[in-house]
Write a protein that holds these residues in place. Structure first.
Motif, short mmCIF file in Angstrom:
data_model
loop_
_atom_site.label_atom_id
_atom_site.label_comp_id
_atom_site.label_asym_id
_atom_site.label_seq_id
_atom_site.Cartn_x
_atom_site.Cartn_y
_atom_site.Cartn_z
N LEU A 123 0.74 -1.24 0.19
CA LEU A 123 -0.09 0.03 0.04
C LEU A 123 0.92 1.17 -0.07
N ASP A 124 0.55 2.21 -0.96
CA ASP A 124 1.31 3.37 -0.89
C ASP A 124 0.23 4.39 -0.07
N MET A 125 0.66 4.51 1.17
CA MET A 125 -0.21 5.55 2.16
C MET A 125 0.26 6.88 1.65
N THR A 126 -0.85 7.70 1.45
CA THR A 126 -0.66 9.07 1.14
C THR A 126 -1.28 10.13 1.80
N ALA A 127 -0.77 11.07 2.45
CA ALA A 127 -1.37 12.24 3.15
C ALA A 127 -1.82 13.23 2.27
N ARG A 128 -2.88 12.96 1.37
CA ARG A 128 -3.28 13.63 0.23
C ARG A 128 -3.39 15.20 0.59
N GLU A 129 -3.75 15.80 1.57
CA GLU A 129 -3.83 17.12 1.98
C GLU A 129 -2.32 17.64 1.77
N ILE A 130 -1.27 16.98 2.25
CA ILE A 130 0.30 17.47 2.10
C ILE A 130 0.57 17.33 0.67
N GLN A 131 0.32 16.29 0.03
CA GLN A 131 0.73 16.08 -1.43
C GLN A 131 0.10 17.21 -2.28
N SER A 132 -1.13 17.47 -1.82
CA SER A 132 -1.96 18.55 -2.92
C SER A 132 -1.16 19.79 -2.81
N LYS A 133 -0.66 20.37 -1.61
CA LYS A 133 -0.05 21.59 -1.24
C LYS A 133 1.37 21.17 -2.15
N LYS A 135 2.19 19.61 -4.55
CA LYS A 135 2.19 19.52 -6.11
C LYS A 135 1.91 21.12 -6.60
N ALA A 136 0.84 21.70 -5.74
CA ALA A 136 0.57 23.13 -6.15
C ALA A 136 1.84 23.78 -5.84
N GLY A 137 2.77 23.60 -5.22
CA GLY A 137 4.22 24.48 -5.00
C GLY A 137 5.14 23.89 -5.83
N GLY A 138 4.93 22.93 -6.56
CA GLY A 138 5.94 22.29 -7.21
C GLY A 138 7.18 21.74 -6.59
N LEU A 139 6.58 21.24 -5.16
CA LEU A 139 7.61 20.44 -4.22
C LEU A 139 7.58 19.11 -4.25
N PRO A 140 8.70 18.38 -3.91
CA PRO A 140 8.49 16.85 -3.71
C PRO A 140 7.39 16.25 -2.79
N TRP A 141 6.99 14.94 -2.90
CA TRP A 141 5.96 14.47 -2.26
C TRP A 141 6.60 13.52 -1.03
N THR A 142 7.78 13.80 -0.62
CA THR A 142 8.32 13.04 0.44
C THR A 142 7.59 13.10 1.91
N VAL A 143 7.12 14.12 2.28
CA VAL A 143 6.38 14.00 3.41
C VAL A 143 4.93 13.65 3.30
N ALA A 144 4.38 13.65 2.09
CA ALA A 144 3.19 12.84 1.90
C ALA A 144 3.28 11.62 1.66
N LYS A 145 4.41 11.16 1.36
CA LYS A 145 4.42 9.70 0.98
C LYS A 145 5.40 8.78 1.89
N GLY A 146 6.41 9.37 2.45
CA GLY A 146 7.46 8.70 3.04
C GLY A 146 7.49 8.62 4.67
N GLN A 147 6.50 8.99 5.26
CA GLN A 147 6.47 9.03 6.79
C GLN A 147 6.46 7.14 7.42
N ASP A 148 6.78 7.23 8.40
CA ASP A 148 6.82 5.78 9.04
C ASP A 148 5.25 5.10 8.97
N THR A 149 5.27 3.94 8.44
CA THR A 149 4.05 3.08 8.43
C THR A 149 3.43 3.24 7.09
N PHE A 150 3.90 4.12 6.32
CA PHE A 150 3.44 4.55 5.02
C PHE A 150 3.65 3.66 3.81
N THR A 151 4.12 2.44 4.08
CA THR A 151 4.22 1.53 3.12
C THR A 151 3.90 0.09 3.53
N PRO A 152 2.83 -0.31 3.86
CA PRO A 152 2.57 -1.58 4.35
C PRO A 152 2.63 -2.46 3.25
N ILE A 153 3.19 -3.45 3.60
CA ILE A 153 3.78 -4.54 2.63
C ILE A 153 3.49 -6.02 3.12
#
Length: 250
Positions: A123-133, A135-153
């Motif tokens: 699962l690629d768990m995503t903090a969509r609010e953080i990702q949307s901001k 994307k709007a600012g042309g910034l990386p998605w690391t905080v939205a996608k890379g936090q602990d427990t965000f890749t259940p496998i």
């Protein structure tokens, strides 16, 4: 050592020796721990299903959309997905994970499947609010996608158990309600191309994981809910969802 032999060696490292009363490898906690501890990186492919790209208002890509996730974001089957403070929900994205079987750089597409050591469900768990901001600012998605427990496998499926990775049904439920169901046959960029393309950019190492994208139906999950997901006929995983608690903080 041949590519085939090296791939078999990876499988032995990831799959523990069967106990007398063993269950299927796909449900063994030991196999999950081995997979989680081995690789150096998680490479994720975004928008690799046209319907998913469209549901989020994104154009269908002409080349793979790539981002990296840290291996510290792994969570083994049965664990608890944590929602960070300040957020009420995370979005779920179910994906086929390709586990690299040996080191490779500039791999030819025609030989790419020889570098596959096995498969898993992730699962690629995503903090969509953080990702949307971001994307709007042309910034990386690391905080939205890379936090602990965000890749259940899940644990590793050996390559031999998946004769046709281009025709697998992926599914995900939240509290028993089906949210996602799709087939890997709908991937825009297929596994051999992804391995060849990625290895032209960065060296792939044994145990690295490639997340191949998610079908449509992504959506929010909140604390107190339970996610189940699977590859039909092969494996399934289960995760609870809770708010993250930090010791010493109210």
């Amino acid at each position: 050592m041949s590519i085939c032999t090296k791939t078999q060696t990876l499988t032995r490292r990831l799959i523990p020796k069967k106990p007398r009363n063993h269950r299927k490898m796909a449900t063994t906690a030991a196999s999950s721990r081995n997979l989680i501890s081995l690789g150096t990186k998680i490479i994720a492919v975004g928008r690799n299903y046209a319907a998913h790209a469209k549901e989020l208002g994104n154009a269908v890509p002409k080349e793979p959309v790539l981002f990296l996730k840290p291996t510290s974001s792994y969570l083994a089957d049965g664990g608890t997905i944590e929602i960070p403070g300040g957020l009420e929900a995370l979005d779920h994205e179910v994906e086929l994970a390709v586990v690299v079987g040996r080191k490779g750089r500039d791999v030819a597409e025609s030989a790419a499947m020889e570098y596959v050591g096995g498969y898993a469900l992730a699962l690629d768990m995503t903090a969509r609010e953080i990702q949307s901001k971001a994307k709007a600012g042309g910034l990386p998605w690391t905080v939205a996608k890379g936090q602990d427990t965000f890749t259940p496998i899940s644990s590793l499926l050996p390559k031999s158990a998946v004769p046709d990775p281009d025709n697998l049904e992926l599914w995900l439920t939240v509290d028993g309600e089906i949210r996602q169901k799709g087939s890997t046959k709908d991937m825009i960029f297929k596994i051999p191309f992804l391995i060849s393309h990625l290895s032209s950019i960065m060296t792939l190492f044994e145990g690295d994981v490639i997340l191949t994208g998610t079908p449509q139906g992504v959506g929010p999950v909140k604390a107190g809910q339970r996610i189940s997901a699977g590859i039909t006929g092969l494996l399934e995983v289960h995760f609870d969802v809770a708010k993250r608690s930090i010791p010493g903080r109210s």
